[in-house]
Design a protein around this motif. Structure first.
Motif, mmCIF file in Angstrom:
data_model
loop_
_atom_site.group_PDB
_atom_site.id
_atom_site.type_symbol
_atom_site.label_atom_id
_atom_site.label_comp_id
_atom_site.label_asym_id
_atom_site.label_seq_id
_atom_site.Cartn_x
_atom_site.Cartn_y
_atom_site.Cartn_z
ATOM 1 N N ASP A 208 43.562 37.031 40.042
ATOM 2 C CA ASP A 208 44.462 37.645 39.071
ATOM 3 C C ASP A 208 45.265 38.809 39.646
ATOM 4 O O ASP A 208 46.137 39.345 38.962
ATOM 5 C CB ASP A 208 43.664 38.134 37.854
ATOM 6 C CG ASP A 208 43.062 36.982 37.075
ATOM 7 O OD1 ASP A 208 43.560 35.851 37.244
ATOM 8 O OD2 ASP A 208 42.103 37.205 36.320
ATOM 9 N N LYS A 209 44.981 39.197 40.892
ATOM 10 C CA LYS A 209 45.716 40.300 41.509
ATOM 11 C C LYS A 209 46.633 39.837 42.626
ATOM 12 O O LYS A 209 47.218 40.657 43.327
ATOM 13 C CB LYS A 209 44.736 41.340 42.057
ATOM 14 C CG LYS A 209 43.897 42.015 40.986
ATOM 15 C CD LYS A 209 42.977 43.069 41.581
ATOM 16 C CE LYS A 209 42.137 43.741 40.506
ATOM 17 N NZ LYS A 209 41.231 44.773 41.076
ATOM 18 N N TRP A 214 48.046 32.850 43.059
ATOM 19 C CA TRP A 214 47.669 32.402 41.720
ATOM 20 C C TRP A 214 48.141 30.974 41.482
ATOM 21 O O TRP A 214 49.221 30.569 41.923
ATOM 22 C CB TRP A 214 48.284 33.323 40.662
ATOM 23 C CG TRP A 214 47.869 32.931 39.278
ATOM 24 C CD1 TRP A 214 46.796 33.363 38.586
ATOM 25 C CD2 TRP A 214 48.535 31.978 38.438
ATOM 26 N NE1 TRP A 214 46.724 32.749 37.362
ATOM 27 C CE2 TRP A 214 47.786 31.892 37.236
ATOM 28 C CE3 TRP A 214 49.675 31.194 38.577
ATOM 29 C CZ2 TRP A 214 48.150 31.058 36.194
ATOM 30 C CZ3 TRP A 214 50.027 30.357 37.533
ATOM 31 C CH2 TRP A 214 49.282 30.289 36.359
ATOM 32 N N ALA A 235 49.982 32.687 33.946
ATOM 33 C CA ALA A 235 49.486 33.753 34.804
ATOM 34 C C ALA A 235 49.294 35.035 34.003
ATOM 35 O O ALA A 235 49.923 35.233 32.957
ATOM 36 C CB ALA A 235 50.468 33.989 35.950
ATOM 37 N N PRO A 236 48.416 35.924 34.474
ATOM 38 C CA PRO A 236 48.245 37.214 33.799
ATOM 39 C C PRO A 236 49.562 37.986 33.749
ATOM 40 O O PRO A 236 50.373 37.902 34.679
ATOM 41 C CB PRO A 236 47.203 37.935 34.663
ATOM 42 C CG PRO A 236 46.478 36.841 35.374
ATOM 43 C CD PRO A 236 47.478 35.765 35.600
#
Length: 600
Positions: A208-209, A214, A235-236
Motif C-alpha cells: 500500500d506504500k 501496487w 488502490a489506496p
C-alpha cells in the motif's frame, strides 16, 4: 555422582561447537602494524582505503573499496612471502541477509559464510565483492587475519560476516563473491558466488506504500450472455492512482480498455464491461494502474457459447396464438398414423442396428474412453522459460522460436524467450533478465544441443580465439552459458536437499543426441522433441496421460497431429532445416580435418 558429572561434561562438549556455529564473527578495526606484527587484538580486521594508501602510497579506486590485486603479498608478504604461497578452497554457505535501512528506496545487506577446512591452516583472510548484474557498479571489502594466526580444521564451522553494503536500489539484481586469501595463480575454483535480488518496494515497505508495485488483488468476473463484467479493488487513496487499464488478447487480437473510476460513488471497487468478445474463446487479460512500469495482474476470461434466443409466446401475435394449437393437433394426428404404419419395420431395424453398434464398439475399443478435464485450480497459464544456446547457428535458433510459438499457441502455456523480449533484455542486461525469469517462471526448459554442451566444457585454443568465436555467435552465448550454469547449480542444490525437481526440464531435438545433455541436467525430466510433446504437456499442466479406464488424447499435440496446424508445420520444417544445416557443418569439419591431416 560420576554419572551426573559425565552428563554435564558431555553437554558442555556438545554445546561448545554449537555456540561457535551460532556466534558470527564480525570485522574489527585494526592497524596494519598490528596485522603485520601478529598482535593478539587483530584476529579479523577490516582493511580500509586509508590503510591501502598508507601501505602502498596511492588511493584505491573509490568503487573498488579496499580491494587490490594480490592483497596477501602486498600487505603481509613483504617480510615472509611464504605465508602467501599456500591456498585454501572456496568458502561455503554464502548467505545474504538484509539489514535495517531507514531509506525506503534502498536496501542494505550483510554477507556471511563459513571457511573451507581444506587448507584452513594457511587462511589469511577474505575478499568480498558486490557487482550489479547488467551494470558496472562494484563494491569490495577486504578482511585480513594477523600473520601469526593459524586456524585448526575445527574452526571451519565458524561464521564470518562482512561489513554492510548500503544504498542498494530496490528491485535490483546483484552477484556477491567471497574469495579466500591468499589467492593462487589459478584461482577459478577458490571463490564462491551467489546471485540475489534486493527487496522490492512492496516487500520492504508494504504494497500500500508503493505506487509502481501496487496491483489489484481481488478480481471478479461475471458473464451475462456475451457481456463480461469485471470488478476489481481500487488502490489506496494515498497512492494517488486515478486511472487504470485492462488488456485482453486471444488469437492475435488485443482489446484495450481505459478506465477512470468515479471515486465519489465507490472508493474501494470499480466495475467495467468488456463487449464484442468472441464466443467460445479463452482470453488472457491483464489489469493494472495506468502508471509507468506498474505491476500487472493477470486473469482469464472464458466466453461461453450460447444458443440463439428462442422467441417467447408474448411476442407472438394473436392470430398466431390461435393457429398454433390447431397446427399442433394436426401434426400430432399425422405422427400417430405414421407411427402405426411403420411400427414393425422400425422395431426390426432398431434391433439390428443396436446389435451391430454394440459389436462394432466392442471390436474397435477394448477400453472405454472418458473425458479427462484439465485442472481448474491454476488461475493463470503456467509460465515457461526456454533457455538455449545460439552456438549451433541461426537454423537452430529459428527452431527454438517456432517451438516457443507452438507451445504458447496450442499448449496453454505462457512462454518466456529472450528473442521475444529484446527490449527488457537490453534494459536489464542478459544475465539479469535470465536470473529474474528463472526466479519467476513456473517451469524452465533447457534445449540442449551440441553447442550448449560444448560451451559447458573447457575450450581449447587461445583466449583470443575463444573470444572471436563467442563474438561470432552473438551475446546470447554469454547469457545462455551462465544461465544454464545457474540452472545446473539450482538443480544440484535442490537434489541435495531432497526438494522437488519438477520445475526443471531438459529436451533435445531430433538432430541432437542424448550425450548433448549436460551432466547436471540428467537429474531432471528429459524429452525428445517433437516425439514427446504430449509428455511435455502432461508435465506443464500436471495431468496424467493414462488412468484406470481412460486416457488423455489431444490431437493437435500428438506425434502426427501437430503437423496439421500451421505453427506445427512451421516447427517441423524449422527442425528439418536445422538438421540439414548442422549435418552439413559436421561433414565440412570432418572434411577439413582430413585435408589438414593429408597435408601434414
Amino acid at each position: 555422582m560420576w554419572t551426573a558429572a559425565l552428563v554435564v561434561f558431555l553437554s558442555l562438549a556438545l554445546c561448545q561447537p554449537l555456540r561457535a556455529q551460532e556466534d558470527a564473527i564480525t570485522p574489527q578495526d585494526c592497524s596494519l602494524d598490528c596485522i603485520k606484527e601478529g598482535g593478539p587484538g587483530c584476529e579479523y580486521c577490516r582493511i580500509t582505503r586509508a590503510d591501502i594508501k598508507t601501505a602502498l602510497g596511492f588511493n584505491s579506486i573509490k568503487e573498488f573499496g579496499s580491494c587490490i590485486p594480490w592483497p596477501c603479498f602486498e600487505l603481509l608478504g613483504e617480510k615472509d612471502p611464504k605465508i602467501c604461497q599456500h591456498y585454501v578452497h572456496s568458502p561455503n554457505n554464502v548467505e545474504v541477509e538484509f539489514a535495517n535501512e531507514p531509506n525506503p528506496e534502498s536496501d542494505t545487506i550483510v554477507v556471511s559464510w563459513k571457511p573451507s577446512y581444506y587448507g584452513i591452516a594457511f587462511l589469511r583472510g577474505f575478499q568480498v565483492s558486490l557487482q550489479a548484474l547488467g551494470g558496472s557498479s562494484v563494491a569490495c571489502q577486504l578482511f585480513l587475519f594477523h600473520r601469526n594466526l593459524s586456524l585448526p580444521a575445527s574452526q571451519s564451522n565458524r561464521v564470518y560476516k562482512s561489513d554492510p553494503f548500503p544504498g542498494l536500489p530496490l528491485g535490483s539484481q546483484y552477484a556477491v563473491t567471497v574469495m579466500a586469501l591468499p589467492v593462487p595463480v589459478e584461482w577459478e575454483r577458490f571463490y564462491r558466488s551467489r546471485i540475489f535480488s534486493s527487496r522490492s518496494c512492496a516487500e520492504k515497505n508494504g504494497l500500500d506504500k508503493c505506487k509502481n508495485d501496487w496491483y489489484p488483488k481481488h478480481i471478479e468476473v461475471q458473464q451475462e450472455g456475451t457481456a463480461i463484467t469485471v470488478t476489481f479493488n481500487l488502490a489506496p487513496p494515498q497512492l494517488g492512482i486515478r486511472s487504470y487499464f485492462s488488456l485482453c488478447y486471444a488469437n492475435g487480437i488485443k482489446k484495450y480498455t481505459d478506465m477512470s473510476p468515479n471515486f465519489s460513488k465507490n472508493k474501494t471497487h470499480h466495475s467495467f464491461q468488456m463487449n464484442d468478445l468472441q464466443e467460445g474463446t479463452n482470453y488472457t487479460c491483464e489489469i493494472a494502474a495506468n502508471e509507468m512500469d506498474a505491476v500487472r495482474k493477470t486473469f482469464n476470461v472464458q466466453v461461453s457459447s450460447f444458443p440463439e434466443a428462442v422467441a417467447t409466446l408474448d411476442s407472438v401475435s394473436p392470430s398466431m396464438a390461435l393457429m398454433l394449437p390447431l397446427g399442433l393437433s394436426v401434426a400430432a394426428i399425422f405422427v400417430v398414423l405414421l407411427a402405426a404404419l411403420t411400427w414393425k419395420t422400425r422395431l426390426q431395424m432398431k434391433k439390428v442396428f443396436v446389435k451391430q453398434d454394440i459389436i462394432q464398439q466392442q471390436e474397435e475399443s477394448g477400453t472405454q474412453e472418458e473425458l479427462m478435464p484439465l485442472p481448474r485450480n491454476r488461475p493463470t497459464p503456467p509460465r515457461l522459460l526456454i533457455c538455449y544456446s545460439s552456438c549451433d547457428g541461426p537454423a537452430h535458433v529459428k527452431a527454438i522460436m517456432q517451438l516457443g510459438a507452438f507451445i504458447q499457441q496450442h499448449m496453454a502455456t505462457q512462454v518466456c524467450l529472450d528473442l521475444w523480449d529484446s527490449l527488457s533484455v537490453a534494459e536489464e542486461g542478459g544475465m539479469a533478465w535470465h536470473c529474474r525469469q528463472i526466479r519467476e517462471s513456473d517451469f524452465i526448459l533447457v534445449i540442449c544441443s551440441r553447442g550448449l554442451n560444448r560451451r559447458s566444457k573447457p575450450s581449447e585454443g587461445s583466449v583470443y580465439e575463444r573470444a572471436d568465436e563467442r563474438l561470432h555467435y552473438g551475446s546470447n552465448v554469454f547469457c545462455s552459458e551462465a544461465a544454464v550454469q545457474v540452472i545446473g547449480e539450482e538443480v544440484g542444490r535442490a537434489k541435495a536437499r531432497g526438494q522437488d525437481l519438477s520445475k526443471y526440464m531438459a529436451a533435445i531435438f531430433d538432430y541432437s543426441d542424448e550425450t548433448d545433455i549436460p551432466n547436471e541436467l540428467r537429474l531432471v525430466s528429459n524429452y525428445m522433441l517433437t516425439r514427446d510433446l504430449q509428455l511435455l504437456f502432461s508435465h506443464l499442466h500436471g495431468v496424467s496421460l493414462h488412468g484406470p479406464g481412460h486416457y488423455l488424447k489431444i490431437n493437435h499435440i500428438s506425434e502426427d497431429g501437430f503437423t496439421k496446424l500451421p505453427s506445427g508445420a512451421a516447427l517441423q520444417w524449422a527442425i528439418y532445416e536445422a538438421q540439414m544445416e548442422i549435418t552439413a557443418k559436421r561433414h565440412h569439419c570432418v572434411g577439413s580435418k582430413g585435408d589438414s591431416e593429408d597435408k601434414k
